[in-house]
Design a protein around this motif. Structure first.
Motif: not given
Lengths: 355, 495, 351
Positions: A332-337, A339, A341-342, A345, A349, A352-353, B269, B291, B473
């Motif tokens: 259902r969700v196109d998960i950002d795999e 990691i 890159r993730f 960010t 963050k 910054k906080t 998913g 989404g 995502r």
């Protein structure tokens, strides 16, 4: 090749065919006479009527409808045809015309109630069933019509081809009635696959509102479906009479559920949109083979119902459970795999906080 | 001027049982322009489209010209013949048929020959896709495609006939960001070829990104048509709603009294590595693009579709929630996004709906419902949340969106939850009611209730959330402090 | 004097209204009640000697309870948007199982009371099991009720046939006749059981929290689940209850016919759907009242006994039953259309 294999594995019809083959093998291991020409011909002959009627029921199920009046309609057709032959004419062509007209007319009544008066199919056909059976039994008083003219009896005995069958001295052939099944199946297949009407039936079964938006007249298609079903029942009624050579108005009580069960076994969905002629034929065959196999295996006839009930419930359960498993797997969700890159960010963050 | 117009609609009105949906609407679309039709939910956009596509007939007195020609009795088929193709929000496709057949279906209707040529069907589909420079598996059953690809099928279907105008109803609502971009490039490409687009969307940034002119409807009435240069966000919104949206911005609190903790929640998913803390009396906003996995996360916490792994703590105690029943018992409530199918039983009365979650509170120990307790409960909520009209037996479907949402809120507040999760609390309700609901949520949080607000509407998040989780995502991209937060900061994380 | 009678009439009216109000009769059920009274009076006028005779009224009172109980077992399922095609075979399977044990105990010389009690106990337990099987398949596996119960219907019939070998089981202890053929203070026992079933079903469906869930599931199972209701459990229990009712019907039938056979009551299957729909139960689920179904059962019974007394052929009665069903639905359709139209014109006028 791989692709073909996956389509086969995916297709509901193929699954049922596989079950049919497995069951046939099991039966023939227990009893060698199952796979003989003579037995198979018997099986075919005694189930032609069921098969023709399933073609009509298939169309009804495709639209998301149901028809429980079919047993009463075929009873009425056989009575009309019987009386017509005894009292008016036994001209074969005329007899067929009368039978088909009678069936179509009753189908038209169902169709009008469902398509025009918007009565839910199950309730409408319950009503017509009660009415038609009532009229038939009132007029015949439940008595059999005998004395079917000889020319019609002869017609019913016609066979195509001649071959010797093990265990019998007389050569037999394919019964003429089989031709009508082939005709009905071919016509239904053609309508469903190659006509605008047939594709429209699939369309309204798949999504009625969308179909109406692009200009498909769902009322008229529904009407057609019930009339065509009536037409096939009319045909089945004449075929039945030619096999039995007499008319028993009570012969079909409870038959509607057998037909529905056979079509559903063949993969048609009662919610509409899914089902095929091939699948239905396989479903009908499975239904008949089980019944025949039980007899051959000397299992008491009372077991038939149990087996049919269990097969029906399991086959639908497997289908439902499979669908649910598939839905669970759906992404259902196109998960950002990614990691790394993730993480980057996220870290920025936090910095910054904090600042 | 008139010769230039592809489509002109004048004096279009439509009356339904009980409602005047459209009153004296006009709409003019030029050749090769991208025209936006906008208005709040219930403004009459969908009705106007259905008249244009021939699904509804307008009331007497309407004049519709296509290429300067007066049209009488537009039918679905006639509308297609005139080159008008509508792509509905639900796509109006057939899940049980193949891609090729879905595309070619329209070409078969109203033709003389009633026999189907499958080769031709495939060619029609292939050609339609070629015009869009797209490739899709023609023989695949539609239900096996992703939503974005299904939409492409719906667009391709428009190209079977000689299309002049494509109407797109909320085409981006189910698409990811990347998919929206590629849709827009297709739309711009169409425009260059002289095809007009009537574009309906709620998302203002998208509208400004792509539209040449705007026609605005409000409450079934025509407000005006404006060029892109005449409008900015504020003006457009004020024309849509009749006055400027000014959400009251509540002061943001910093709380440190954890009530509810989520650690490393995963569901294949759906979402991944979700951890956050919710404090007592806090409003936590969760936002992100459609989404991003927001509703999926909420539904997992509520037990509708439990997560695969991870830990949830309530008051420091681990919780194992497998069903909504259990979460209600633990004081967790969830107000779903889709009020009409998930939030309410539309055909039943206000009373039935409000009481559904608290049946045990209005019944005696033998399980029989006490009429007086029921009336008392319903009257209290009608009064407290100012539900109108004050008719407990009124069927839920007959109420306005704002009042329907108040019923959903009542039924959940009646359970006296510790944690209230609201998914798009003000979706499709009028501005006055929105402000009331914001105030209500704030009041509840001040009484000690912990609230999670899931919303796509950034001004709403900025107005009420003490802290904001941004999802992207399937993951939490950032946790932001609600103080002095701006839309830009949120968007940077969400994209 | 005249004034006095008028007042009593008015008082009676008030009393009736109060009574109806208590049982939540709404206009639909009231209309049905008037139709019932109308038909009853009409039959009585046409044939006061035979229709209104004690004998006829009594024989009706013994006849319709089994139909009424089955109709309610159907109706509770239709309220969920489903249908239960297995009711009559569930009833006869339960009664056959009870009968087998009862008869063998009887033959073995067990005391009558003991064999009857054990037999009844087995009937009840067996019907709960058939209901649970349906509930399991519909609620937990998730098969469309029509197909699920079509399958179990065939299954139950098959099991019954296997036990009876196509015949009927008889030779019950005499005491067993009590359930179908005796009376308590003039009230036939079957009618007594039916009244208990009506009251129980009314409280379960229309007054209890369980019933509230059932109606909501019938309208929108998704929203009901989203409201923290255990939809599967509710549906499962309802099917078990429907099964229990079939067991009671099976008990009455076996006792009345003094035998047990798989085909008993088969004609009640479709009549039960008719009675529920005539009684205002929405075939798509969510709406329907116990009393509507009960009154419809009475209407159908009075029509069929009346016609029978007038010497109308039994099959013509079937025809009339079918026509009533279709007529009622057609009238519903026309009324809905007219209401829609009236609403439009009213709004236009006010606008």
């Amino acid at each position: 090749m791989n692709r073909i294999l996956t389509t086969i594995r995916k297709s509901k019809e193929m699954n049922i065919l596989l079950v049919l083959i497995v069951i046939s093998i099991i039966i023939s291991i227990f009893n060698g006479s199952f796979l003989t020409m003579g037995n198979l011909l018997d099986v075919v002959k005694s189930n032609i009527v069921l098969a023709i009627m399933s073609m009509g029921m298939l169309l009804v199920l495709l639209t998301g409808g149901i028809d429980v009046s079919i047993a009463s309609v075929i009873s009425a057709v056989t009575v009309v045809v019987g009386q017509f032959m005894v009292h008016v004419s036994s001209n074969i062509v005329l007899v067929f015309i009368v039978g088909v007209l009678a069936g179509s007319l009753m189908g038209l009544i169902n169709g009008l109630l469902i398509a025009k008066l918007k009565i839910p199919p199950i309730v409408a056909t319950l009503g017509t069933m009660s009415i038609i059976f009532g009229v038939v039994l009132y007029l015949t008083n439940g008595t059999w019509i005998t004395g079917i003219p000889q020319n019609f009896i002869d017609f019913g005995r016609v066979t195509i081809g001649k071959f010797n069958v093990a265990g019998s001295d007389q050569p037999t052939g394919i019964p003429i009635q089989f031709l009508f099944l082939v005709l009905a199946a071919a016509l239904t297949w053609f309508i469903l696959k190659y006509t605008v009407i047939g594709r429209g039936i699939y369309a309204i079964g798949g999504n009625k509102e969308s179909a109406e938006r692009i200009g498909i007249n769902s009322d008229n298609l529904t009407l057609f479906v019930y009339v065509y079903e009536g037409f096939l029942i009319g045909l089945a009624g004449v075929v039945h009479t030619s096999i039995m050579r007499q008319v028993d108005p009570n012969a079909f009580i409870g038959f509607e559920l057998q037909v529905i069960a056979a079509v559903v076994l063949g993969g048609a969905s009662v919610l509409g949109g899914y089902g095929s002629v091939f699948g239905t034929l396989v479903g009908v065959s499975l239904f008949c083979v089980i019944n025949n196999g039980l007899i051959l295996m000397h299992i008491p006839v009372y077991w038939q119902k149990i087996v049919v009930g269990v097969v029906l419930i399991t086959s639908i359960s497997v289908d439902v459970i499979q669908k649910r498993m598939q839905e669970k797997k759906n992404v259902r969700v196109d998960i950002d795999e990614n990691i790394q890159r993730f993480a980057r960010t996220s870290v920025s963050k936090e910095v910054k906080t904090q600042a | 001027m008139a010769q230039n117009m592809l489509l002109e609609m004048h004096h279009v009105s439509k009356t339904f049982p009980g409602v005047k949906a459209l009153q004296d609407i006009q709409l003019e679309i030029q050749h090769g322009e991208i025209h936006a039709l906008i208005g709040e939910n219930g403004a009459g956009k969908s009705t106007l489209i259905k008249i244009l596509s021939g699904v509804y007939q307008p009331d007497e007195g309407a004049e519709i010209f296509i290429d300067g020609e007066l049209q009488k009795d537009i039918t679905p088929l006639g509308s297609l013949k005139h080159g008008i193709a509508v792509i509905y929000q639900d796509f109006s496709l057939f899940p049980n048929l193949t891609v090729a057949e879905n595309i070619a279906m329209v070409s078969r209707i109203g033709r003389k020959t009633k026999i189907i040529n499958w080769k031709e069907t495939h060619n029609i589909a292939k050609n339609a896709l070629a015009k869009l420079e797209l490739e899709l598996p023609l023989g695949t059953t539609l239900s096996e495609l992703s939503v974005a690809k299904q939409q492409l099928v719906a667009i391709a279907r428009a190209f079977v006939n000689d299309v002049k105008l494509i109407v797109m109803d909320e085409p981006t609502s189910a698409l990811s960001r990347g998919e929206v971009e590629s849709l827009f490039s297709i739309i711009r490409n169409l425009k260059e070829r002289g095809i007009s687009i009537l574009f309906i969307s709620h998302k203002l940034d998208e509208l400004f990104a792509i539209s040449d002119r705007f026609t605005i409807l409000r409450d079934g009435k025509y407000i005006g048509t404006f060029g892109e240069e005449e409008l900015d966000d504020d003006r457009l919104i004020s024309l849509m709603v009749g006055r400027r949206i000014e959400y009251k911005i509540f002061d943001k609190r910093t709380l440190n009294d954890p009530l509810f903790e989520v650690h490393n929640l995963n569901k294949a998913g759906n979402f991944k590595d979700i951890s956050f803390t919710l404090n007592r009396g806090e409003i936590l906003g969760i936002t992100g693009l459609v989404g991003a996995g927001r509703s999926e996360l909420a539904q997992a916490i509520f037990g509708l579709s439990p997560s695969d792994t991870g830990e949830i703590l309530l008051d420091g105690e681990p919780l194992h929630i497998e069903s909504p029943e259990q979460s209600v018992a633990h004081g967790i409530s969830y107000i779903p996004e889709n009020r009409l199918t998930e939030g309410l039983v539309l055909k039943k009365s206000m009373t039935d709906n409000i009481c559904l979650t608290v049946l045990n509170k209005i019944s005696n120990n033998r399980g029989l419902i006490g009429k007086e307790a029921q009336h008392e409960l319903v009257d209290t909520w009608i009064h407290d949340l100012n539900i109108k009209p004050n008719l407990p037996n009124m069927i839920a479907s007959k109420l306005s969106g704002g009042n329907q949402q108040r019923i959903v809120l009542s039924k959940w507040l009646a359970t006296e939850p510790k944690i209230l999760i609201v998914d798009e609390p003000t979706n499709g309700i009028d501005i006055g009611a929105k402000a009331d609901i914001h105030q209500l949520l704030r009041d509840l949080s001040e009484q000690g209730m912990s609230i999670i607000v899931i919303s796509s509407e950034l001004p709403e998040i900025l107005a009420i959330a003490d802290r904001v989780l941004v999802m992207r995502r399937g993951r939490i991209a950032a946790t932001l402090d609600g103080k002095n937060l701006t839309q830009e900061e949120i968007m940077k994380e969400a994209l | 004097m005249e004034q006095n009678t008028q007042q009593t009439v008015e008082n009676e009216k008030k009393g009736l209204r109060k009574l109806f109000g208590k049982f939540h009769l709404e206009t639909k059920e009231l209309v049905l009640l008037w139709i019932f009274l109308g038909i009853f009076i009409l039959m009585s006028i046409i044939s006061p000697g035979r229709f209104l005779s004690v004998y006829n009224l009594q024989s009706m009172a013994y006849q319709f309870p089994e139909f009424g109980i089955l109709a309610l077992s159907m109706m509770v399922i239709i309220v969920t948007g489903g249908i239960n095609l297995s009711i009559t075979y569930s009833a006869t399977l339960a009664s056959i199982l009870g009968a087998v044990v009862m008869v063998s105990m009887n033959k073995a010389g067990a005391p009558e009371l003991a064999s009857v009690l054990v037999g009844v106990f087995i009937i009840i337990v067996a019907s709960l099991v058939t209901g649970a099987v349906n509930g399991l398949i519909v609620a937990h596996i998730g098969i469309v009720p029509m197909l699920a119960t079509l399958g179990t219907m065939t299954l139950f019939e098959g099991i019954s046939l296997n036990i009876t070998k196509g015949g009927a089981i008889s030779g019950f202890p005499n005491m067993f006749q009590w359930f179908g053929n005796s009376s308590i203070i003039g009230i036939p026992v079957p009618l007594f059981i039916f009244v208990l079933v009506i009251i129980a079903t009314y409280f379960i469906l229309q007054r209890s929290t369980f019933g509230a869930k059932v109606y909501m599931i019938g309208c929108n199972p998704t929203a009901t689940r989203f409201s923290g209701i255990n939809v599967k459990k509710t549906l499962f229990l309802l099917y078990v209850y429907s099964g229990l009712l079939t067991g009671l019907a099976g008990l009455v039938m076996a006792s009345r016919y003094n035998s047990a056979k798989e085909s008993y009551g088969y004609t009640y299957l479709l009549q039960s759907v008719s009675a529920a729909v005539l009684g205002g139960t929405d075939i798509s689920g969510g709406f329907g009242k116990v009393f509507g179904t009960v009154i419809s059962v009475l209407i159908l019974q009075v029509i069929s006994s009346g016609l029978n007394i007038f010497g109308v052929n039994r099959f013509i009665t079937d025809v009339i039953m079918g026509m009533i069903l279709i007529l009622v639905l057609t009238i519903n359709f026309i009324n809905n259309k007219r209401e829609e139209k009236a609403l439009v014109t009213k709004k236009i006028v006010t606008a």
